[in-house]
Scaffold this motif. Sequence first.
Motif, short mmCIF file in Angstrom:
data_model
loop_
_atom_site.label_atom_id
_atom_site.label_comp_id
_atom_site.label_asym_id
_atom_site.label_seq_id
_atom_site.Cartn_x
_atom_site.Cartn_y
_atom_site.Cartn_z
N VAL A 1 0.85 -1.21 0.00
CA VAL A 1 0.00 0.00 0.00
C VAL A 1 0.88 1.25 0.00
N LEU A 2 0.28 2.35 -0.44
CA LEU A 2 0.95 3.64 -0.39
C LEU A 2 0.15 4.47 0.60
N THR A 3 0.88 5.07 1.53
CA THR A 3 0.17 5.65 2.66
C THR A 3 0.08 7.18 2.62
N GLU A 4 0.80 7.80 1.69
CA GLU A 4 0.75 9.26 1.55
C GLU A 4 0.61 9.60 0.08
N PRO A 5 -0.03 10.73 -0.26
CA PRO A 5 -0.10 11.12 -1.67
C PRO A 5 1.30 11.48 -2.22
N TRP A 6 1.45 11.39 -3.53
CA TRP A 6 2.74 11.69 -4.18
C TRP A 6 2.45 12.49 -5.46
N PRO A 7 3.42 13.26 -5.93
CA PRO A 7 3.11 14.24 -6.99
C PRO A 7 2.51 13.65 -8.27
N ALA A 8 3.06 12.53 -8.78
CA ALA A 8 2.59 12.02 -10.08
C ALA A 8 1.45 11.02 -9.93
N MET A 9 0.81 11.00 -8.76
CA MET A 9 -0.29 10.03 -8.59
C MET A 9 -1.42 10.32 -9.57
N LEU A 10 -2.12 9.26 -9.96
CA LEU A 10 -3.30 9.47 -10.80
C LEU A 10 -4.27 10.36 -10.06
N ARG A 11 -5.00 11.19 -10.77
CA ARG A 11 -5.94 12.08 -10.11
C ARG A 11 -7.33 11.48 -10.01
N THR A 12 -7.67 10.69 -11.02
CA THR A 12 -8.95 9.97 -11.00
C THR A 12 -8.94 9.04 -12.20
N LEU A 13 -10.05 8.33 -12.43
CA LEU A 13 -10.24 7.60 -13.69
C LEU A 13 -11.09 8.49 -14.56
N TRP A 14 -10.71 8.57 -15.83
CA TRP A 14 -11.39 9.50 -16.73
C TRP A 14 -12.90 9.29 -16.67
N GLY A 15 -13.59 10.33 -16.23
CA GLY A 15 -15.05 10.30 -16.21
C GLY A 15 -15.66 9.38 -15.17
N ASP A 16 -14.88 8.90 -14.21
CA ASP A 16 -15.45 7.94 -13.28
C ASP A 16 -14.80 8.02 -11.89
N ASP A 17 -15.13 9.09 -11.18
CA ASP A 17 -14.57 9.30 -9.84
C ASP A 17 -14.91 8.15 -8.90
N GLN A 18 -16.12 7.63 -9.05
CA GLN A 18 -16.55 6.57 -8.13
C GLN A 18 -15.69 5.31 -8.31
N ARG A 19 -15.45 4.97 -9.57
CA ARG A 19 -14.63 3.77 -9.82
C ARG A 19 -13.20 3.99 -9.32
N PHE A 20 -12.74 5.23 -9.41
CA PHE A 20 -11.41 5.57 -8.88
C PHE A 20 -11.36 5.27 -7.38
N LYS A 21 -12.39 5.73 -6.66
CA LYS A 21 -12.42 5.49 -5.21
C LYS A 21 -12.54 4.00 -4.91
N ASP A 22 -13.47 3.36 -5.62
CA ASP A 22 -13.73 1.94 -5.34
C ASP A 22 -12.51 1.09 -5.63
N THR A 23 -11.84 1.38 -6.74
CA THR A 23 -10.74 0.51 -7.17
C THR A 23 -9.53 0.62 -6.26
N TYR A 24 -9.17 1.82 -5.89
CA TYR A 24 -7.88 1.98 -5.22
C TYR A 24 -7.96 2.32 -3.74
N TRP A 25 -9.05 2.87 -3.30
CA TRP A 25 -9.08 3.46 -1.96
C TRP A 25 -10.11 2.84 -1.03
N SER A 26 -10.86 1.83 -1.51
CA SER A 26 -11.98 1.37 -0.69
C SER A 26 -11.61 0.19 0.20
N ARG A 27 -10.54 -0.53 -0.16
CA ARG A 27 -10.25 -1.72 0.62
C ARG A 27 -9.90 -1.37 2.07
N TRP A 28 -9.04 -0.38 2.22
CA TRP A 28 -8.74 0.13 3.56
C TRP A 28 -8.77 1.65 3.48
N PRO A 29 -9.63 2.29 4.25
CA PRO A 29 -9.76 3.75 4.15
C PRO A 29 -8.41 4.46 4.32
N GLY A 30 -8.17 5.40 3.44
CA GLY A 30 -6.95 6.21 3.58
C GLY A 30 -5.71 5.60 2.95
#
Length: 654
Positions: free
Chosen positions: A465-494
């Motif tokens: 896991v990556l625990t802090e944001p970093w400069p070149a991180m993806l900002r979202t999935l094109w046109g799909d903020d929800q899928r962005f959250k679900d895919t990468y950030w939902s398993r463990w909050p934060g």
Amino acid sequence: MSEQTLSNLSTETRRFEPPADLAAQANVTEEAYDRAASDSEAYWAEAADRLDWGQKWDQVLDWSNPPFAKWFVGGTLNAAVNCADRHVAAGRGDKVALHWVGEPEGDRRDITYAELTDLVCQAANALTELGVGKGDRVAIYMPMIPEVAVAMLACARVGAIHTVVFGGFSADALASRIVDCEAKLVITADGGFRRGSASALKPAVDEALLKSEVDKIEKVLVVRRTGQDVEWQEGRDVWWHDVVDRQPTEHEAEMHDSEHPLFVMYTSGSTGKPKGILHTTGGYLTGTSFTHWAVFDLKDDDVYWCTADVGWITGHSYMVYGPLANGTTQVMFEGTPEKGSWWKVIEDYKVSIFYTAPTAIRTFMKQGREIPDGYDMSSLRILGSVGEPINPEAYIWYREVIGGNRCPVVDTWWQTETGQIMISPLPGVTAGKPGSAMRALPGIAADVVDDEAKPVPNGSGGYLVLTEPWPAMLRTLWGDDQRFKDTYWSRWPGLYFAGDGAKKDDDGDIWLLGRVDDVMNVSGHRLSTTEIESALVSHPKVAEAAVVGATDDTTGQAVVAFVILRESAVAEADEQGEGSDLVAELRAHVAHEIGPIAKPRSIMIVPELPKTRSGKIMRRLLKDVAEHREVGDVTTLADSSVMDLIKQQESTTT
Ligand code: WTA
């Protein structure tokens, strides 16, 4: 991940100290880790200062609305100016940016930073003439020719968002990407050279644009590369040499907001539909240029070569944006490697930094060391690896045979999503261990956790896991903020979950163990099991399909498919005894739907698939078959005799 993998890796005890002279002059030293840990924002601000900004930022990081990050808030810059013009302004216009090596023998071209700047300005003017402006999307489907870098930078210059589609992908794959990001222009070529002959690209674009859902494309800009015949649609298709070459070499570049989208790169996820990873300007350029400088200990006189195709993230971050932002001289190579051809390029151009993938190294190992031994590669000083775990034997071979036992190997872990290298040795600091990506770079926070998100102790395995944001991180999935959250950030909050398994050794260094989801890694390319299953099921003779990634000596993993035929097809096959033709037909179908890289190594026609009572396919068992192992625990299967049927089938077909 298997216990066996864990224990194999923990028996690896070789260490390679950094060469003393390199360490003495290293761009980044040990102190950076502590400094970055105490104030990572200050550390990244310093990295961003290496770029030219129009307006300086007001705030380094805005993380007030996680997982949506903003970096260098309020700052403005132009990525193309940073990658081209500014080197000319600094008096380095005559420095070679690209030593381009085309596939046909002797087809070579050197492009200086001054020439690159002119070309990018001309292409930017052409985009404007073609009606492409800030925020518009442009699909790029090209071979490895200088124009591909020019096209990307021209888009960045005018603020258009490019999406580069790998030239080996099919018309269908191209069409779905064009539709998803609603591109209005495609930039392509008549073809490219592959394995000694011209291979067409334009027909795939034509086929993609015939689909009714592809309705936003206004123009197709075509580079003449091979000279082969092309179909031409008047009014829609325009030649690059007609439109770009006559443009002025002056172009006033607008400074874009730091968070202005730079590009979308589609990548396979664990579901069928590829994800459009969105990267933005300021953070991405900071992250890639800084890590390129730090991880490869880049000096002004280095000659750098990354063998990745521009159709993948490595080509974006470490062939186009990172190196060009750093004013690097680099090699760009069009062809597929023939025996010795890479080593000849290293010898000819005195390449000093070489970045490639383990699958290539394993292929060369098989060919034998006599081939590289025939070339002078004493110019090399640093070797990089990316794309999949590098097995210790490949690491050692790379170090000894290619690097003459002098060059540190940097095994760099990162992803399309991370944009930049995240975990890697530093060549002047780290005592490398063969097979380990070692530790997170200064300014990056990674950990290995268990199911409850608790960091595992040293000596144990878990999830990366990556625990802090970093400069070149993806900002979202094109046109799909929800899928962005679900895919990468939902398993463990934060926590950002990377999808990889990893282990910490007794020193706390990280060993990557491969994907823990339904993503396969074939020759360093990401492929989704579900996507290939969907492609198979779209064939009229197929009722159901399951795909697994089986261990393969050369490609890391190979695609192995299990297919249930429709009844009509079964009857037909029995009548005509056409089993092997059918397998060939299905393999070709996958190549047509996705691309040749997704073609299964083998396809087994089976009567049933192993499923749990809730109907989930147990790929683990199929993997046992594909890897010729004793089949594991079948007690959770709805019908445990299924595996016997499959095993029987296997023994009659292999
Ligand atoms: C794998 C490629 C082990 C990993 C840059 C990751 C690696 C996926 C390494 C991303 C490495 C990449 N060691 N595994 N050094 N580098 N991977 O998006 O599974 O094409 O999640 O980015 O490749 O693949 P992608």
